[in-house]
Design a protein around this motif. Structure first.
Motif, PDB file in Angstrom:
ATOM      1  N   LEU A 105       0.859  -1.180   0.000  1.00 42.95           N
ATOM      2  CA  LEU A 105       0.000   0.000   0.000  1.00 42.95           C
ATOM      3  C   LEU A 105       0.897   1.232   0.000  1.00 42.95           C
ATOM      4  CD1 LEU A 105      -2.452  -1.150   2.840  1.00 42.95           C
ATOM      5  CD2 LEU A 105      -3.006  -1.002   0.389  1.00 42.95           C
ATOM      6  N   TRP A 106       0.709   2.095  -0.994  1.00 44.74           N
ATOM      7  CA  TRP A 106       1.477   3.351  -1.037  1.00 44.74           C
ATOM      8  C   TRP A 106       0.504   4.514  -0.902  1.00 44.74           C
ATOM      9  CZ3 TRP A 106       4.639   2.197  -6.160  1.00 44.74           C
ATOM     10  CH2 TRP A 106       5.540   1.152  -5.918  1.00 44.74           C
ATOM     11  N   ASP A 107       0.907   5.521  -0.112  1.00 42.93           N
ATOM     12  CA  ASP A 107       0.083   6.719  -0.002  1.00 42.93           C
ATOM     13  C   ASP A 107       0.012   7.376  -1.382  1.00 42.93           C
ATOM     14  OD1 ASP A 107      -1.025   8.852   2.158  1.00 42.93           O
ATOM     15  OD2 ASP A 107      -0.089   9.858   0.447  1.00 42.93           O
ATOM     16  N   LYS A 108      -1.211   7.721  -1.806  1.00 40.08           N
ATOM     17  CA  LYS A 108      -1.400   8.268  -3.160  1.00 40.08           C
ATOM     18  C   LYS A 108      -0.720   9.616  -3.331  1.00 40.08           C
ATOM     19  CE  LYS A 108      -5.606   6.348  -5.161  1.00 40.08           C
ATOM     20  NZ  LYS A 108      -5.158   6.166  -6.547  1.00 40.08           N
ATOM     21  N   THR A 109      -0.653  10.403  -2.268  1.00 42.87           N
ATOM     22  CA  THR A 109      -0.104  11.749  -2.368  1.00 42.87           C
ATOM     23  C   THR A 109       1.422  11.743  -2.237  1.00 42.87           C
ATOM     24  OG1 THR A 109      -2.120  12.510  -1.283  1.00 42.87           O
ATOM     25  CG2 THR A 109      -0.315  14.107  -1.467  1.00 42.87           C
ATOM     26  N   THR A 110       1.923  11.034  -1.224  1.00 38.76           N
ATOM     27  CA  THR A 110       3.359  11.103  -0.910  1.00 38.76           C
ATOM     28  C   THR A 110       4.149   9.898  -1.425  1.00 38.76           C
ATOM     29  OG1 THR A 110       3.059   9.945   1.185  1.00 38.76           O
ATOM     30  CG2 THR A 110       2.815  12.356   1.224  1.00 38.76           C
ATOM     31  N   GLY A 111       3.468   8.818  -1.745  1.00 42.89           N
ATOM     32  CA  GLY A 111       4.163   7.591  -2.164  1.00 42.89           C
ATOM     33  C   GLY A 111       4.709   6.794  -0.990  1.00 42.89           C
ATOM     34  N   LYS A 112       4.446   7.275   0.221  1.00 42.49           N
ATOM     35  CA  LYS A 112       4.974   6.597   1.416  1.00 42.49           C
ATOM     36  C   LYS A 112       4.491   5.153   1.499  1.00 42.49           C
ATOM     37  CE  LYS A 112       5.058   6.824   6.435  1.00 42.49           C
ATOM     38  NZ  LYS A 112       4.526   7.432   7.652  1.00 42.49           N
ATOM     39  N   LYS A 113       5.434   4.259   1.804  1.00 40.65           N
ATOM     40  CA  LYS A 113       5.090   2.839   1.939  1.00 40.65           C
ATOM     41  C   LYS A 113       4.397   2.627   3.279  1.00 40.65           C
ATOM     42  CE  LYS A 113       8.895   1.417  -0.958  1.00 40.65           C
ATOM     43  NZ  LYS A 113      10.216   0.772  -1.076  1.00 40.65           N
ATOM     44  N   MET A 114       3.238   1.970   3.228  1.00 38.61           N
ATOM     45  CA  MET A 114       2.418   1.786   4.437  1.00 38.61           C
ATOM     46  C   MET A 114       2.223   0.296   4.728  1.00 38.61           C
ATOM     47  SD  MET A 114       1.743   4.946   5.128  1.00 38.61           S
ATOM     48  CE  MET A 114       0.335   4.989   6.202  1.00 38.61           C
ATOM     49  N   ASP A 115       3.197  -0.511   4.363  1.00 38.84           N
ATOM     50  CA  ASP A 115       3.038  -1.967   4.438  1.00 38.84           C
ATOM     51  C   ASP A 115       4.315  -2.616   4.946  1.00 38.84           C
ATOM     52  OD1 ASP A 115       4.896  -2.463   2.133  1.00 38.84           O
ATOM     53  OD2 ASP A 115       3.417  -1.179   1.173  1.00 38.84           O
ATOM     54  N   LYS A 116       4.389  -3.930   4.797  1.00 34.16           N
ATOM     55  CA  LYS A 116       5.510  -4.695   5.363  1.00 34.16           C
ATOM     56  C   LYS A 116       6.864  -4.349   4.749  1.00 34.16           C
ATOM     57  CE  LYS A 116       6.626  -9.410   6.752  1.00 34.16           C
ATOM     58  NZ  LYS A 116       6.224 -10.832   6.640  1.00 34.16           N
ATOM     59  N   ASP A 117       6.881  -3.681   3.610  1.00 35.90           N
ATOM     60  CA  ASP A 117       8.156  -3.249   3.040  1.00 35.90           C
ATOM     61  C   ASP A 117       8.905  -2.340   4.023  1.00 35.90           C
ATOM     62  OD1 ASP A 117       8.173  -4.687   0.729  1.00 35.90           O
ATOM     63  OD2 ASP A 117       7.579  -3.038  -0.601  1.00 35.90           O
ATOM     64  N   ARG A 118       8.181  -1.653   4.921  1.00 39.52           N
ATOM     65  CA  ARG A 118       8.849  -0.819   5.928  1.00 39.52           C
ATOM     66  C   ARG A 118       9.747  -1.696   6.802  1.00 39.52           C
ATOM     67  NH1 ARG A 118       7.366   4.070   5.250  1.00 39.52           N
ATOM     68  NH2 ARG A 118       8.948   4.685   6.746  1.00 39.52           N
ATOM     69  N   PHE A 119       9.265  -2.919   7.075  1.00 47.62           N
ATOM     70  CA  PHE A 119      10.053  -3.885   7.852  1.00 47.62           C
ATOM     71  C   PHE A 119      11.133  -4.515   6.968  1.00 47.62           C
ATOM     72  CE2 PHE A 119      10.557  -8.435   8.843  1.00 47.62           C
ATOM     73  CZ  PHE A 119      11.135  -8.340  10.102  1.00 47.62           C
ATOM     74  N   ARG A 120      10.709  -4.970   5.772  1.00 47.11           N
ATOM     75  CA  ARG A 120      11.657  -5.662   4.884  1.00 47.11           C
ATOM     76  C   ARG A 120      12.848  -4.774   4.529  1.00 47.11           C
ATOM     77  NH1 ARG A 120       6.783  -6.630   1.797  1.00 47.11           N
ATOM     78  NH2 ARG A 120       5.926  -8.703   2.250  1.00 47.11           N
ATOM     79  N   GLU A 121      12.584  -3.500   4.318  1.00 40.85           N
ATOM     80  CA  GLU A 121      13.637  -2.565   3.885  1.00 40.85           C
ATOM     81  C   GLU A 121      14.208  -1.756   5.047  1.00 40.85           C
ATOM     82  OE1 GLU A 121      11.851  -0.294   0.681  1.00 40.85           O
ATOM     83  OE2 GLU A 121      11.165  -2.139  -0.293  1.00 40.85           O
ATOM     84  N   GLU A 122      13.828  -2.143   6.268  1.00 40.92           N
ATOM     85  CA  GLU A 122      14.316  -1.489   7.490  1.00 40.92           C
ATOM     86  C   GLU A 122      14.135   0.026   7.442  1.00 40.92           C
ATOM     87  OE1 GLU A 122      18.148  -2.898   8.734  1.00 40.92           O
ATOM     88  OE2 GLU A 122      17.694  -4.947   8.133  1.00 40.92           O
ATOM     89  N   LEU A 123      12.915   0.428   7.046  1.00 38.12           N
ATOM     90  CA  LEU A 123      12.616   1.857   6.932  1.00 38.12           C
ATOM     91  C   LEU A 123      12.156   2.444   8.268  1.00 38.12           C
ATOM     92  CD1 LEU A 123      10.594   1.745   3.574  1.00 38.12           C
ATOM     93  CD2 LEU A 123      12.952   2.505   3.884  1.00 38.12           C
ATOM     94  N   GLY A 124      11.817   1.573   9.214  1.00 37.89           N
ATOM     95  CA  GLY A 124      11.285   2.035  10.506  1.00 37.89           C
ATOM     96  C   GLY A 124       9.826   2.426  10.376  1.00 37.89           C
ATOM     97  N   GLY A 125       9.212   2.728  11.536  1.00 35.83           N
ATOM     98  CA  GLY A 125       7.821   3.192  11.547  1.00 35.83           C
ATOM     99  C   GLY A 125       6.818   2.153  11.084  1.00 35.83           C
ATOM    100  N   VAL A 126       7.126   0.877  11.317  1.00 36.68           N
ATOM    101  CA  VAL A 126       6.210  -0.188  10.876  1.00 36.68           C
ATOM    102  C   VAL A 126       4.875  -0.088  11.618  1.00 36.68           C
ATOM    103  CG1 VAL A 126       5.891  -2.686  10.608  1.00 36.68           C
ATOM    104  CG2 VAL A 126       8.186  -1.713  10.430  1.00 36.68           C
TER     105      VAL A 126
END
Ligand code: TMP
Length: 151
Positions: free
Chosen positions: A113-134
């Motif tokens: 799931l990507w935010d339509k406005t900002t493109g921010k990842k709102m899914d497990k990729d935050r964990f997979r890519e160690e982006l934080g804020g999961v």
């Protein structure tokens, strides 16, 4: 033992495997099948492989594709209302009383799931890519959906 992946935009393993630009919107949903087999690292397979491996009957593939595309249409609209793009997701199916049935949950663990406005990842990729804020991202999805969440 099949994972059905529906992709509306190019991301994840697809952009590693093929020359699609990340974020490319597909003119129609891309359906993929993966054979759930740890020894073989869950390889991508096509419909012929699935039938010849006796993982699924030919007529059931048709039903699985039809249900998956229906779910895709519903969920694209569902997430659009809360300003999220449904990039892709995974579903699993089983048999119950001889009928093909969905046997899965839908959460940011099994979809992108990507935010339509900002493109921010709102899914497990935050964990997979160690982006934080999961947890924050998952909670925000729940909150946007109107699910009361105490965190
Ligand atoms: P992929 O780009 O890694 O192939 O993943 C496609 C989609 O399927 C993505 O939304 C994550 C989901 N998925 C799972 O939920 N479980 C899995 O084991 C895999 C491989 C993917």
């Amino acid at each position: 033992p099949i994972e059905v992946v529906i992709r509306n935009y190019a991301a994840g393993s697809l952009v590693k495997r093929l020359a699609f630009n990340r974020g490319k919107k597909f003119s129609k949903p891309l359906i993929e099948f993966y054979y759930k087999c740890d020894q073989l690292n869950d390889p991508i397979i096509n419909e012929s492989h699935a039938v010849l491996l006796k993982l699924v009957k030919e007529e059931d593939i048709k039903k699985i594709k039809k249900i998956s595309l229906k779910i895709n249409n519903l969920m694209i609209k569902y997430f659009k209302k809360i300003n999220l793009m449904l990039v892709d997701f995974k579903l699993e199916f089983g048999r119950f009383n001889g009928e093909v049935v969905l046997g899965d949950e839908f959460s940011p663990d099994g979809c992108r799931l990507w935010d339509k406005t900002t493109g921010k990842k709102m899914d497990k990729d935050r964990f997979r890519e160690e982006l934080g804020g999961v947890l924050e991202a998952y909670c925000e999805v729940a909150e946007r959906l109107g699910i009361v969440f105490d965190h």
